[in-house]
Scaffold this motif. Structure first.
Motif, short mmCIF file in Angstrom:
data_model
loop_
_atom_site.label_atom_id
_atom_site.label_comp_id
_atom_site.label_asym_id
_atom_site.label_seq_id
_atom_site.Cartn_x
_atom_site.Cartn_y
_atom_site.Cartn_z
N GLU A 110 46.14 26.30 20.91
CA GLU A 110 45.30 27.80 21.19
C GLU A 110 45.69 28.59 22.63
O GLU A 110 45.82 29.64 22.49
CB GLU A 110 43.76 27.62 21.08
CG GLU A 110 43.21 27.07 19.76
CD GLU A 110 41.73 26.61 19.70
OE1 GLU A 110 41.28 27.64 20.35
OE2 GLU A 110 41.50 25.81 19.47
N ARG A 143 44.13 26.44 15.22
CA ARG A 143 43.63 27.97 15.29
C ARG A 143 44.53 28.84 16.11
O ARG A 143 44.70 28.69 17.15
CB ARG A 143 42.44 27.68 16.16
CG ARG A 143 41.37 27.05 15.31
CD ARG A 143 39.90 26.91 16.09
NE ARG A 143 38.92 26.16 15.30
CZ ARG A 143 38.74 24.72 15.30
NH1 ARG A 143 39.52 24.04 16.07
NH2 ARG A 143 37.91 24.33 14.36
N VAL A 196 43.36 27.93 10.82
CA VAL A 196 42.53 29.22 11.24
C VAL A 196 43.54 30.20 11.77
O VAL A 196 43.72 30.05 12.91
CB VAL A 196 41.35 28.99 11.77
CG1 VAL A 196 40.45 30.23 12.07
CG2 VAL A 196 40.34 27.82 11.26
#
Length: 465
Positions: free
Chosen positions: A210, A235, A261
């Protein structure tokens, strides 16, 4: 007399050689380096023996592709790299590619970091580091946060720790805070990475990936290949990303349920090949032009949890305009929506490409009915089976203009039934494209069958390829 002729001939020959030599010697260094730039490394190095004029010119070439397998041993590899990076030249390095194979090169490769530091100082723009090994990762710290020019980075089988990802692409320590807190509306090309390729790298935790992506405030293209043993949830949050290609192969054993995600409002091109993730979520998508989907939503039987994951994914991509579905994904999506009101509406979609088995095309009207504005459909694969279509979707009555069968038509009953379905029921169809097998007898039979089909659109043209 003969001696004079020979002397005269030798004189002319010498003049010609000197003339050629003078032409080459008068070329400016940048032009010679530009020529060497387009040669393989081995060929460029060989030019150093031509004359003193060429002895060190190859060291000024702004590109280097260095592969450890091209050298006899470690000492030769390191010696060559040190000669290139430790030279007195002050020219830039436009592109650097390092491919290092475990087994031939030792793991304590501190020289790699020094080479990359040297490339950063020489304003490298394209950097490709591939650390080849079965279960080994390059673990030396990479001081890429000092780069003011890096725009294209590719890392393969590299261990990225928090120290690297926390400020991996900041232009400098003085500007790091500004880059994290604000996203500039425009950035001079070369100041920050815009293209990132990450292949089979090791991320100690989910936060590492991330932070790595978020430290690229003007990132536009990301190619992400996830290592088959990595079971983390990835993510991805980016306010600038426009193109994403994600690959995650299937694996049998895992300790947790992996997922993906994505929060990238400007994403306009998304390609997914993921047979491992249980869930795949796309949030806050403002508009997406094209999406290519190969998803299984994990292994195992289809239960309520998987049904929910499929539905959540579809809700996130309802604004797509061009969709491609593989056979497995088409089966998974359509298999659960026996009721039409459950399938989300794709009101923006105009182009649908489906690879499907004939047995699954019974779901085609259901899916097309959720795409009321589709005007182009094509089909990649069909297997002969009996099928039926219970109704005609709205797009065939109001907007469908082009249908293209990518598979070669054999003239089988199931194939002809599908073709008849489109020709008879598409009120605004302009062109239906077919590809025949090339067998004259079979093709003649197929053509005769096509001529018997009544057309729902008077403007419909059947094109045979």
């Amino acid at each position: 007399m003969v001696g004079q002729k020979e002397a005269k001939h030798a004189c002319f020959k010498g003049l010609r050689l000197r003339f050629k030599e003078d032409i080459i010697s008068q070329l400016p260094d940048p032009l010679i380096c530009h020529i060497l730039y387009h040669l393989p490394l081995q060929e460029a190095v060989k030019t150093s023996v031509l004359s003193t004029r060429w002895r060190s010119l190859w060291l000024w070439v702004p590109r280097l592709e260095l592969n450890s397998q091209d050298f006899t041993d470690l000492n030769a590899f390191v010696s060559f790299g040190n000669m290139f990076f430790n030279s007195d030249r002050a020219s830039c390095i436009h592109k650097l590619k390092l491919t290092i194979t475990i087994g031939e090169i030792d793991n304590d490769a501190s020289y790699v970091s020094s080479w990359i530091d040297a490339a950063i100082k020489r304003k490298v723009q394209h950097l490709d580091l591939h650390w080849c090994g079965v279960s080994n990762f390059f673990t030396k710290p990479l001081k890429l946060y000092n780069s003011e020019t890096l725009v294209d980075l590719k890392l393969s089988e590299v261990l990225l720790d928090d120290a690297n990802s926390r400020a991996l692409f900041a232009v400098s320590e003085s500007r790091q805070r500004d880059l994290i807190l604000t996203v500039p509306a425009a950035t001079t090309t070369g100041e920050i990475v815009t293209t990132l390729h990450l292949e089979d790298n090791c991320y100690p935790n989910e936060a590492t990936f991330e932070k790595l992506v978020s430290s690229c405030p003007v990132l536009e293209e990301l190619n992400l290949i996830i290592h088959e043993e990595d079971t983390k949830t990835f993510r991805l949050q980016s306010r600038s990303l426009k193109k994403l290609n994600l690959v995650r192969a299937y694996f049998h054993f895992r300790s947790s349920d992996p997922g993906v995600v994505i929060d990238a409002p400007l994403l306009c091109c998304l390609s997914i090949y993921d047979y491992a993730s249980e869930s795949f979520i796309v949030n806050n998508l403002e508009s997406i032009a094209k999406i290519d989907i190969s998803l299984l939503f994990g292994s195992g039987v289809f239960d309520e949890r998987k049904r929910s994951n499929v539905h959540s994914f579809l809700l996130g991509i309802t604004r797509v305009t061009d969709m491609t579905l593989c056979a497995n994904t088409f089966e998974i999506i359509c298999g659960q929506y026996s009721e039409l009101d459950l399938l989300p509406r794709f009101g923006y979609m105009s182009h649908l490409h489906v690879t499907s088995r004939i047995s699954d095309l019974k779901w085609l009207p259901t899916f097309l009915d959720s795409c009321p504005n589709s005007w182009f459909c094509d089909y990649e694969k069909m297997i002969s089976e009996e099928m039926s279509f219970p109704f005609v979707p709205q797009c065939m009555l109001s907007s469908l203009e082009y249908v293209d069968f990518k598979v070669r038509i054999l003239g089988l009953a199931a194939e002809m039934k599908l073709i008849r379905y489109f020709i008879e029921n598409s009120a605004f169809l302009k062109r239906l494209t077919l590809r025949l097998v090339g067998n004259s007898a079979r093709d003649n039979y197929t053509l005769k069958e096509l001529l018997r089909i009544p057309r729902g659109s008077t403007n419909c043209e059947v094109v045979i390829l």
